[in-house]
Design a protein around this motif. Structure first.
Motif, mmCIF file in Angstrom:
data_model
loop_
_atom_site.group_PDB
_atom_site.id
_atom_site.type_symbol
_atom_site.label_atom_id
_atom_site.label_comp_id
_atom_site.label_asym_id
_atom_site.label_seq_id
_atom_site.Cartn_x
_atom_site.Cartn_y
_atom_site.Cartn_z
ATOM 1 N N GLU A 58 -35.854 48.565 27.758
ATOM 2 C CA GLU A 58 -35.964 47.457 26.653
ATOM 3 C C GLU A 58 -35.935 47.823 25.476
ATOM 4 O OE1 GLU A 58 -39.765 45.433 27.183
ATOM 5 O OE2 GLU A 58 -38.906 44.276 28.919
ATOM 6 N N GLU A 59 -34.970 48.950 24.989
ATOM 7 C CA GLU A 59 -34.427 49.321 23.719
ATOM 8 C C GLU A 59 -33.242 48.615 23.334
ATOM 9 O OE1 GLU A 59 -32.949 53.425 21.278
ATOM 10 O OE2 GLU A 59 -33.330 53.461 23.457
ATOM 11 N N LYS A 60 -33.215 47.808 21.961
ATOM 12 C CA LYS A 60 -31.955 47.006 22.016
ATOM 13 C C LYS A 60 -30.909 48.017 21.056
ATOM 14 C CE LYS A 60 -34.520 42.820 21.947
ATOM 15 N NZ LYS A 60 -35.041 41.435 21.306
ATOM 16 N N LEU A 61 -29.766 48.315 21.585
ATOM 17 C CA LEU A 61 -28.618 48.853 21.240
ATOM 18 C C LEU A 61 -27.652 48.041 20.794
ATOM 19 C CD1 LEU A 61 -28.785 52.004 23.383
ATOM 20 C CD2 LEU A 61 -29.951 51.917 21.335
ATOM 21 N N ASP A 62 -27.564 46.640 21.213
ATOM 22 C CA ASP A 62 -26.576 45.749 20.668
ATOM 23 C C ASP A 62 -25.056 46.455 20.956
ATOM 24 O OD1 ASP A 62 -28.672 44.527 19.725
ATOM 25 O OD2 ASP A 62 -28.307 45.194 17.869
ATOM 26 N N LEU A 63 -24.889 46.928 22.297
ATOM 27 C CA LEU A 63 -23.589 47.639 22.601
ATOM 28 C C LEU A 63 -22.926 46.781 23.481
ATOM 29 C CD1 LEU A 63 -24.846 51.208 23.099
ATOM 30 C CD2 LEU A 63 -23.721 50.649 21.090
ATOM 31 N N PHE A 64 -21.544 46.805 23.432
ATOM 32 C CA PHE A 64 -20.365 46.606 24.343
ATOM 33 C C PHE A 64 -19.472 47.381 24.563
ATOM 34 C CE2 PHE A 64 -19.172 45.162 20.268
ATOM 35 C CZ PHE A 64 -18.038 45.099 20.239
ATOM 36 N N ASP A 65 -18.849 47.647 25.604
ATOM 37 C CA ASP A 65 -17.797 48.482 25.898
ATOM 38 C C ASP A 65 -16.584 47.869 26.692
ATOM 39 O OD1 ASP A 65 -19.208 48.392 28.307
ATOM 40 O OD2 ASP A 65 -19.671 50.409 28.270
ATOM 41 N N ASP A 66 -16.886 46.913 27.531
ATOM 42 C CA ASP A 66 -15.662 46.469 28.504
ATOM 43 C C ASP A 66 -14.976 45.593 27.785
ATOM 44 O OD1 ASP A 66 -14.022 46.056 30.668
ATOM 45 O OD2 ASP A 66 -15.635 46.120 32.113
ATOM 46 N N HIS A 67 -13.865 45.943 27.149
ATOM 47 C CA HIS A 67 -13.034 45.000 26.439
ATOM 48 C C HIS A 67 -12.314 43.998 27.301
ATOM 49 C CE1 HIS A 67 -13.416 48.370 22.997
ATOM 50 N NE2 HIS A 67 -14.561 47.625 23.317
ATOM 51 N N ARG A 68 -11.805 44.425 28.233
ATOM 52 C CA ARG A 68 -10.977 43.544 29.270
ATOM 53 C C ARG A 68 -11.625 42.516 29.899
ATOM 54 N NH1 ARG A 68 -7.864 46.945 33.975
ATOM 55 N NH2 ARG A 68 -7.158 47.830 31.910
ATOM 56 N N GLU A 69 -13.187 42.874 30.159
ATOM 57 C CA GLU A 69 -13.923 41.797 30.828
ATOM 58 C C GLU A 69 -14.276 40.744 29.630
ATOM 59 O OE1 GLU A 69 -15.685 40.480 34.230
ATOM 60 O OE2 GLU A 69 -14.353 42.270 34.110
ATOM 61 N N ILE A 70 -14.506 41.368 28.521
ATOM 62 C CA ILE A 70 -14.893 40.468 27.483
ATOM 63 C C ILE A 70 -13.627 39.394 27.194
ATOM 64 C CG2 ILE A 70 -15.323 40.350 24.784
ATOM 65 C CD1 ILE A 70 -17.052 42.964 25.248
ATOM 66 N N ILE A 71 -12.500 39.894 27.097
ATOM 67 C CA ILE A 71 -11.368 39.190 26.873
ATOM 68 C C ILE A 71 -11.155 38.076 27.963
ATOM 69 C CG2 ILE A 71 -8.723 39.196 27.192
ATOM 70 C CD1 ILE A 71 -8.947 41.568 25.439
ATOM 71 N N LYS A 72 -11.522 38.514 29.036
ATOM 72 C CA LYS A 72 -11.352 37.486 30.766
ATOM 73 C C LYS A 72 -12.580 36.533 30.243
ATOM 74 C CE LYS A 72 -12.333 37.454 35.483
ATOM 75 N NZ LYS A 72 -12.664 38.306 36.522
ATOM 76 N N ASP A 73 -13.912 36.737 29.737
ATOM 77 C CA ASP A 73 -14.819 36.140 29.800
ATOM 78 C C ASP A 73 -14.398 35.006 28.729
ATOM 79 O OD1 ASP A 73 -16.397 37.216 31.696
ATOM 80 O OD2 ASP A 73 -17.483 38.362 30.433
ATOM 81 N N ALA A 74 -14.043 35.512 27.509
ATOM 82 C CA ALA A 74 -13.536 34.508 26.538
ATOM 83 C C ALA A 74 -12.399 33.432 26.583
ATOM 84 C CB ALA A 74 -13.208 35.429 25.283
ATOM 85 N N GLN A 75 -11.685 33.671 27.877
ATOM 86 C CA GLN A 75 -10.574 32.859 28.542
ATOM 87 C C GLN A 75 -9.658 32.745 27.353
ATOM 88 O OE1 GLN A 75 -12.395 29.139 29.971
ATOM 89 N NE2 GLN A 75 -13.927 30.329 31.283
ATOM 90 N N LEU A 76 -9.071 33.904 26.877
ATOM 91 C CA LEU A 76 -8.080 33.728 25.835
ATOM 92 C C LEU A 76 -6.799 33.384 26.378
ATOM 93 C CD1 LEU A 76 -9.359 36.745 23.667
ATOM 94 C CD2 LEU A 76 -9.740 34.574 23.195
ATOM 95 N N SER A 77 -5.933 32.855 25.669
ATOM 96 C CA SER A 77 -4.668 32.518 26.186
ATOM 97 C C SER A 77 -3.808 33.842 26.225
ATOM 98 C CB SER A 77 -3.717 31.821 25.087
ATOM 99 O OG SER A 77 -3.674 32.629 23.669
ATOM 100 N N ASN A 78 -2.722 33.878 27.104
ATOM 101 C CA ASN A 78 -1.998 35.173 27.369
ATOM 102 C C ASN A 78 -1.391 35.746 26.083
ATOM 103 O OD1 ASN A 78 -2.291 35.088 30.159
ATOM 104 N ND2 ASN A 78 -0.675 33.688 30.350
ATOM 105 N N GLU A 79 -0.865 35.078 24.996
ATOM 106 C CA GLU A 79 -0.486 35.385 23.792
ATOM 107 C C GLU A 79 -1.356 36.351 23.065
ATOM 108 O OE1 GLU A 79 -0.293 31.565 24.222
ATOM 109 O OE2 GLU A 79 1.078 32.380 25.846
#
Length: 273
Positions: free
Chosen positions: A142-163
């Motif tokens: 339960e230590e909070k580090l506020d980290l993220f790393d999988d940028h490809r998955e983040i872009i997918k989750d954000a539903q960004l346009s192909n451009e």
């Protein structure tokens, strides 16, 4: 999302139905291993229990999987060796995530150089926020580090346009320049840190459908045509004005309607005779 949020539900389903999720079988193996360790079994005994579990399952042959299972057992055992007993082998059980208003205000303040709002950058930042907050909840101590790393998955989750997808590095740089994220100094590391996560406890947005988390943000911003499924509460984009269900529930609703129609027709037919 490429990580498992509700391990307890998956474990209960696996033990009850003796079933392995085909989409990600390693998730089922992971929760079973944690469960057997929690029961007090040693590594050899855990492997034997997995062999029993796989008996009769034609899709997953134990002999072919033994090497993978041994690696998973050793890895999970090592990861939890120095964890306090209260957290050891604890199963994740995340069913919802709340986002406070102050964090959303930081995101909606993101604008282009001409002063117009940068919706794609906002969506990217929101997806980063959701990922980092979930990773905080998933940490075993339960230590909070506020980290993220999988940028490809983040872009997918954000539903960004192909451009926009090609702007990934540029968007990370923009967020870094605005003081919202911290990027690693080492080229070999992909772990970034979200700097705009607060300790606020208000619930401006509550996410329950993690497959479409970005739709909660867009709905909060006022985008029309986003609804909650009347049956399972999943959030979806409405394709017709009278749509009430998500795709899966719509199929079930159509089948039920067809069954009721057939039942009514049989009753009417018997009355006419």
């Amino acid at each position: 999302m490429n990580f498992l949020l509700n391990e307890r539900m998956l474990l209960e389903e696996a033990l009850k139905l003796r079933k392995i999720k085909d989409e990600k079988p390693t998730h089922t193996f992971q929760v079973l291993i944690k469960h057997f360790f929690k029961e007090g079994l040693n590594k050899t005994e855990v492997l034997l229990e997995l062999e029993k579990f796989l008996q009769g399952n034609y899709k997953y042959n134990f002999v072919r999987l033994e090497s993978l299972l041994r690696k998973m057992i050793n890895s999970i055992h090592k990861n939890y060796m120095e964890i306090a007993d209260d957290y050891k082998y604890r199963l994740n059980e995340i069913t919802q995530l709340s986002i406070p208003k102050r964090e959303l205000d930081v995101i909606t303040a993101l604008k282009k150089t001409n002063g117009e709002e940068d919706l794609e950058l906002q969506k990217f930042a929101f997806s980063i926020l959701v990922t980092a907050r979930l990773k905080n909840l998933l940490r075993v101590n339960e230590e909070k580090l506020d980290l993220f790393d999988d940028h490809r998955e983040i872009i997918k989750d954000a539903q960004l346009s192909n451009e926009v997808k090609t702007r990934k590095k540029r968007m990370l740089f923009e967020l870094k320049e605005k003081g919202l994220i911290e990027v690693p100094l080492k080229i070999t590391s992909t772990k970034c840190k979200a700097l705009f996560i607060t300790n606020d406890t208000d619930k401006e947005i509550t996410i329950t459908d993690f497959n479409n988390s970005i739709l909660y943000f867009l709905k909060w911003k006022g985008e029309k045509g986003i609804i909650d499924c009347a049956k399972c509460n999943a959030i979806v984009r409405r394709k017709t004005n009278n749509q009430k269900y998500c795709r899966n529930c719509s199929v079930d609703a159509d089948r039920e309607l067809a069954r009721n129609r057939m039942k009514t027709n049989r009753i009417l037919s018997s009355i006419q005779k």
